[in-house]
Motif scaffolding. Structure first.
Motif, PDB file in Angstrom:
ATOM      1  N   SER A  48      30.845  -3.120  -8.465  1.00  0.00           N
ATOM      2  CA  SER A  48      31.637  -3.628  -7.347  1.00  0.00           C
ATOM      3  C   SER A  48      31.457  -2.748  -6.112  1.00  0.00           C
ATOM      4  CB  SER A  48      33.127  -3.671  -7.725  1.00  0.00           C
ATOM      5  OG  SER A  48      33.345  -4.588  -8.784  1.00  0.00           O
ATOM      6  N   TYR A  49      31.445  -3.386  -4.945  1.00  0.00           N
ATOM      7  CA  TYR A  49      31.286  -2.677  -3.683  1.00  0.00           C
ATOM      8  C   TYR A  49      32.210  -3.287  -2.631  1.00  0.00           C
ATOM      9  CZ  TYR A  49      26.953  -1.027  -5.845  1.00  0.00           C
ATOM     10  OH  TYR A  49      26.043  -0.473  -6.694  1.00  0.00           O
ATOM     11  N   THR A  50      32.415  -2.556  -1.562  1.00  0.00           N
ATOM     12  CA  THR A  50      33.068  -3.093  -0.365  1.00  0.00           C
ATOM     13  C   THR A  50      32.119  -2.918   0.808  1.00  0.00           C
ATOM     14  OG1 THR A  50      34.125  -0.983   0.172  1.00  0.00           O
ATOM     15  CG2 THR A  50      35.379  -2.529  -1.228  1.00  0.00           C
ATOM     16  N   ILE A  51      32.240  -3.803   1.784  1.00  0.00           N
ATOM     17  CA  ILE A  51      31.447  -3.700   3.005  1.00  0.00           C
ATOM     18  C   ILE A  51      32.398  -3.354   4.140  1.00  0.00           C
ATOM     19  CG2 ILE A  51      29.979  -4.940   4.635  1.00  0.00           C
ATOM     20  CD1 ILE A  51      29.027  -6.678   2.300  1.00  0.00           C
ATOM     21  N   ASP A  52      32.181  -2.219   4.778  1.00  0.00           N
ATOM     22  CA  ASP A  52      33.102  -1.721   5.799  1.00  0.00           C
ATOM     23  C   ASP A  52      32.805  -2.260   7.190  1.00  0.00           C
ATOM     24  OD1 ASP A  52      34.496  -0.157   3.940  1.00  0.00           O
ATOM     25  OD2 ASP A  52      33.036   1.473   4.127  1.00  0.00           O
ATOM     26  N   GLY A  53      31.534  -2.626   7.444  1.00  0.00           N
ATOM     27  CA  GLY A  53      31.190  -3.120   8.775  1.00  0.00           C
ATOM     28  C   GLY A  53      29.838  -3.798   8.764  1.00  0.00           C
ATOM     29  N   TRP A  54      29.542  -4.495   9.883  1.00  0.00           N
ATOM     30  CA  TRP A  54      28.231  -5.126  10.076  1.00  0.00           C
ATOM     31  C   TRP A  54      27.598  -4.514  11.321  1.00  0.00           C
ATOM     32  CZ3 TRP A  54      26.651  -7.499   5.986  1.00  0.00           C
ATOM     33  CH2 TRP A  54      27.521  -8.264   5.198  1.00  0.00           C
ATOM     34  N   LEU A  55      26.348  -4.159  11.217  1.00  0.00           N
ATOM     35  CA  LEU A  55      25.680  -3.421  12.293  1.00  0.00           C
ATOM     36  C   LEU A  55      25.719  -4.160  13.619  1.00  0.00           C
ATOM     37  CD1 LEU A  55      23.994  -0.914  13.024  1.00  0.00           C
ATOM     38  CD2 LEU A  55      21.949  -2.219  12.418  1.00  0.00           C
ATOM     39  N   ASP A  56      25.569  -5.483  13.611  1.00  0.00           N
ATOM     40  CA  ASP A  56      25.488  -6.216  14.869  1.00  0.00           C
ATOM     41  C   ASP A  56      26.818  -6.247  15.623  1.00  0.00           C
ATOM     42  OD1 ASP A  56      26.112  -7.835  12.566  1.00  0.00           O
ATOM     43  OD2 ASP A  56      26.137  -9.584  13.872  1.00  0.00           O
ATOM     44  N   ASP A  57      27.914  -5.925  14.955  1.00  0.00           N
ATOM     45  CA  ASP A  57      29.198  -5.860  15.651  1.00  0.00           C
ATOM     46  C   ASP A  57      29.331  -4.594  16.492  1.00  0.00           C
ATOM     47  OD1 ASP A  57      30.196  -8.283  14.778  1.00  0.00           O
ATOM     48  OD2 ASP A  57      30.997  -7.423  12.927  1.00  0.00           O
ATOM     49  N   TYR A  58      28.456  -3.636  16.256  1.00  0.00           N
ATOM     50  CA  TYR A  58      28.520  -2.366  16.981  1.00  0.00           C
ATOM     51  C   TYR A  58      27.281  -2.141  17.835  1.00  0.00           C
ATOM     52  CZ  TYR A  58      32.133  -1.480  13.503  1.00  0.00           C
ATOM     53  OH  TYR A  58      33.241  -1.583  12.688  1.00  0.00           O
ATOM     54  N   ALA A  59      26.395  -3.126  17.822  1.00  0.00           N
ATOM     55  CA  ALA A  59      25.093  -2.932  18.452  1.00  0.00           C
ATOM     56  C   ALA A  59      25.226  -2.753  19.959  1.00  0.00           C
ATOM     57  CB  ALA A  59      24.182  -4.122  18.155  1.00  0.00           C
ATOM     58  N   LEU A  60      24.611  -1.714  20.476  1.00  0.00           N
ATOM     59  CA  LEU A  60      24.509  -1.469  21.909  1.00  0.00           C
ATOM     60  C   LEU A  60      23.135  -1.936  22.373  1.00  0.00           C
ATOM     61  CD1 LEU A  60      25.956   2.153  21.971  1.00  0.00           C
ATOM     62  CD2 LEU A  60      27.136   0.048  22.675  1.00  0.00           C
ATOM     63  N   PRO A  61      22.926  -2.096  23.651  1.00  0.00           N
ATOM     64  CA  PRO A  61      21.578  -2.426  24.125  1.00  0.00           C
ATOM     65  C   PRO A  61      20.566  -1.425  23.562  1.00  0.00           C
ATOM     66  CG  PRO A  61      23.153  -2.570  25.925  1.00  0.00           C
ATOM     67  CD  PRO A  61      23.893  -1.990  24.762  1.00  0.00           C
ATOM     68  N   GLN A  62      19.503  -1.945  22.986  1.00  0.00           N
ATOM     69  CA  GLN A  62      18.556  -1.083  22.289  1.00  0.00           C
ATOM     70  C   GLN A  62      17.794  -0.188  23.263  1.00  0.00           C
ATOM     71  OE1 GLN A  62      16.404  -4.121  19.975  1.00  0.00           O
ATOM     72  NE2 GLN A  62      17.269  -3.179  18.167  1.00  0.00           N
ATOM     73  N   LYS A  63      17.761   1.087  22.947  1.00  0.00           N
ATOM     74  CA  LYS A  63      17.048   2.063  23.757  1.00  0.00           C
ATOM     75  C   LYS A  63      15.902   2.637  22.939  1.00  0.00           C
ATOM     76  CE  LYS A  63      17.666   6.360  26.361  1.00  0.00           C
ATOM     77  NZ  LYS A  63      18.637   7.434  26.756  1.00  0.00           N
ATOM     78  N   HIS A  64      14.706   2.536  23.470  1.00  0.00           N
ATOM     79  CA  HIS A  64      13.544   3.021  22.739  1.00  0.00           C
ATOM     80  C   HIS A  64      13.607   4.539  22.586  1.00  0.00           C
ATOM     81  CE1 HIS A  64      11.349  -0.765  22.463  1.00  0.00           C
ATOM     82  NE2 HIS A  64      11.821  -1.047  23.645  1.00  0.00           N
ATOM     83  N   GLN A  65      13.198   5.009  21.401  1.00  0.00           N
ATOM     84  CA  GLN A  65      13.337   6.418  21.047  1.00  0.00           C
ATOM     85  C   GLN A  65      12.034   7.204  21.147  1.00  0.00           C
ATOM     86  OE1 GLN A  65      16.474   7.555  20.242  1.00  0.00           O
ATOM     87  NE2 GLN A  65      17.152   5.478  20.695  1.00  0.00           N
ATOM     88  N   ALA A  66      10.916   6.514  21.314  1.00  0.00           N
ATOM     89  CA  ALA A  66       9.624   7.205  21.307  1.00  0.00           C
ATOM     90  C   ALA A  66       9.525   8.180  22.476  1.00  0.00           C
ATOM     91  CB  ALA A  66       8.485   6.194  21.373  1.00  0.00           C
ATOM     92  N   SER A  67       8.886   9.325  22.226  1.00  0.00           N
ATOM     93  CA  SER A  67       8.720  10.314  23.281  1.00  0.00           C
ATOM     94  C   SER A  67       7.677   9.845  24.294  1.00  0.00           C
ATOM     95  CB  SER A  67       8.298  11.659  22.676  1.00  0.00           C
ATOM     96  OG  SER A  67       6.907  11.670  22.397  1.00  0.00           O
ATOM     97  N   THR A  68       7.611  10.539  25.419  1.00  0.00           N
ATOM     98  CA  THR A  68       6.670  10.156  26.474  1.00  0.00           C
ATOM     99  C   THR A  68       5.222  10.380  26.068  1.00  0.00           C
ATOM    100  OG1 THR A  68       6.911  12.356  27.463  1.00  0.00           O
ATOM    101  CG2 THR A  68       8.344  10.609  28.303  1.00  0.00           C
ATOM    102  N   ASN A  69       4.995  11.054  24.950  1.00  0.00           N
ATOM    103  CA  ASN A  69       3.631  11.292  24.473  1.00  0.00           C
ATOM    104  C   ASN A  69       3.108  10.151  23.611  1.00  0.00           C
ATOM    105  OD1 ASN A  69       3.413  13.877  25.683  1.00  0.00           O
ATOM    106  ND2 ASN A  69       4.640  14.750  24.026  1.00  0.00           N
ATOM    107  N   VAL A  70       3.943   9.130  23.387  1.00  0.00           N
ATOM    108  CA  VAL A  70       3.564   7.976  22.569  1.00  0.00           C
ATOM    109  C   VAL A  70       3.289   6.773  23.459  1.00  0.00           C
ATOM    110  CG1 VAL A  70       4.319   6.379  20.771  1.00  0.00           C
ATOM    111  CG2 VAL A  70       4.936   8.791  20.619  1.00  0.00           C
ATOM    112  N   HIS A  71       2.210   6.077  23.177  1.00  0.00           N
ATOM    113  CA  HIS A  71       1.857   4.869  23.915  1.00  0.00           C
ATOM    114  C   HIS A  71       1.342   3.818  22.936  1.00  0.00           C
ATOM    115  CE1 HIS A  71       2.014   7.351  27.566  1.00  0.00           C
ATOM    116  NE2 HIS A  71       1.302   8.242  26.893  1.00  0.00           N
ATOM    117  N   VAL A  72       1.481   2.563  23.331  1.00  0.00           N
ATOM    118  CA  VAL A  72       0.852   1.488  22.567  1.00  0.00           C
ATOM    119  C   VAL A  72      -0.574   1.352  23.081  1.00  0.00           C
ATOM    120  CG1 VAL A  72       0.856  -0.973  22.028  1.00  0.00           C
ATOM    121  CG2 VAL A  72       3.015   0.292  22.099  1.00  0.00           C
TER     122      VAL A  72
END
Length: 395
Positions: free
Chosen positions: A112-136
């Motif tokens: 048995s488990y409980t679910i305390d929250g859903w991620l999308d209810d707390y989602a903020l505008p997504q901010k990319h985490q890659a450093s400036t040394n990373v490029h596509v």
């Protein structure tokens, strides 16, 4: 006579346990007040982490959510709960990520488990985490060997554009999970860029990193040189082997392109291939198939269980191998993963002139968080000053 009968009975018991199939009943007794109308699913190692698999949807039974999974073998299973996608995965009651649920199954079991929250209810505008040394490098790099396209990432060490220095190159699988939480399949990245930025800032050897996105639905085929059939409690699927074609792409197409475009050190001692899970399998296979190209391999949580033939290959070609290998596995992964990895590492050590580092983290799970934790140790050992002198990472 009695001892023979006892041994026979013991062997029969072992065989029975190995073949036994069990039923797992998962009950969810409480969920957040929002989204009660949405379906809830379980995604885990028993269904290829499919977040919206209709066969693993909970049904309401006497005020609680119930999912019954039949036909599971004795093993360690990992899973999470979703509302049909990874953007709607369970979270804490403050929106933080939760670790995978972990269950050692050896009999019919109800949990048995409980679910305390859903991620999308707390989602903020997504901010990319890659450093400036990373490029596509390219969003659609063509793979002629497979007639497909793929996104390719490039990490250039700090100072690359201010010098004429040449650098070693690391080819890392599952590129979308390496640098940026936004692009990561499970919302957790390896943190390769932050790790290397920190190490290089302390005066250690820099490295170019090439991240190759996996092919999603083709990942199981591209990262395996052998045919493999996935079986779970409800279905089976056979993946045709495409590992050799994928490695030919890395070796004959991508590496020459990188060597031409960037200032690289091209010798095997300066060419690293690495990955985790299926990516760990293909990285190890690459070092066996092309020992003259890949002189160093990072083999994290390798999915050797999908390719038992790799053990025979290790026996047959080991004598040609003199590369460096970093093996890592967590104690809280699947039941046989540590055993399989150790067996392959021991075979390699006994049949080759390879230099081997094996790490087992008793608390390690099969996820990006664990691989992130061990990446610095792997990198510093691979970049050792000279081939045999291990440099300790400064704390």
């Amino acid at each position: 006579m009695r001892s023979k009968i006892y041994i026979l009975l013991l062997l029969l018991c072992i065989a029975f346990n190995a073949a036994a199939q069990f039923t797992l009943q998962i009950e969810i007794t409480a969920t957040p007040s929002a989204h009660k109308q949405d379906g809830v699913f379980v995604a885990g190692s028993f269904n290829k982490w499919n977040p919206g698999d209709s066969m693993y949807r909970f049904h309401n039974e006497n005020g609680k959510l119930v999912a019954i999974i039949k036909g599971l073998a004795a093993d360690t299973y990992r899973f999470k709960f979703t509302r049909g996608s990874w953007q709607k995965v369970q979270s804490t009651n403050t929106g933080k990520d939760v670790d995978n649920q972990l269950l050692q199954l050896s009999a019919d079991t109800t949990v048995s488990y409980t679910i305390d929250g859903w991620l999308d209810d707390y989602a903020l505008p997504q901010k990319h985490q890659a450093s400036t040394n990373v490029h596509v490098l390219d969003t659609a790099f063509f793979i002629p060997q497979l007639n497909r396209i793929r996104r390719i990432w490039i990490y250039l060490p700090h100072g690359y554009n201010q010098t004429k220095k040449h650098y070693p190159v690391m080819y890392l699988q599952d590129g979308q999970n390496l640098f940026d939480e936004v692009t990561s399949a499970y919302g957790e990245e390896w943190g390769v860029d932050e790790c290397l930025d920190s190490i290089i800032a302390k005066g250690k050897q820099g490295c170019i990193v090439v991240g190759i996105d996996n092919g999603a639905d083709t990942r199981m085929s591209e990262y395996n040189p052998y045919e493999f059939t996935w079986k779970d409690s409800t279905q089976s699927k056979t993946f045709l082997p495409e590992g050799n074609a994928y490695l030919d792409f890395l070796t004959q197409t991508l590496k020459p392109f990188i060597d031409k475009k960037y200032r690289t050190l091209t010798a095997k001692e300066n060419t690293i291939i690495a990955g985790a899970s299926m990516g760990g399998l293909i990285a190890y296979y690459a070092a066996l198939k092309y020992p003259e190209v890949y002189g160093k391999a990072g083999v994290f949580s390798p999915a050797f269980w999908t390719a038992p033939e790799i053990k025979q290959l290790t026996d047959s070609v080991g004598k040609k191998v003199s590369s460096k290998f970093f093996f890592y596995c967590g104690g809280k992964e699947s039941e046989n993963m540590v055993e399989d990895m150790n067996e392959v590492a021991e075979k390699l050590g006994g049949n080759s002139h390879a230099m081997i580092y094996t790490a087992i983290d008793t608390e390690g799970r099969h996820d990006e968080k664990a691989w992130r934790k061990w990446f610095a140790d792997f990198y510093v050992w691979m970049m050792a000053d000279g081939y045999n002198n291990v440099i300790k990472l400064e704390q």
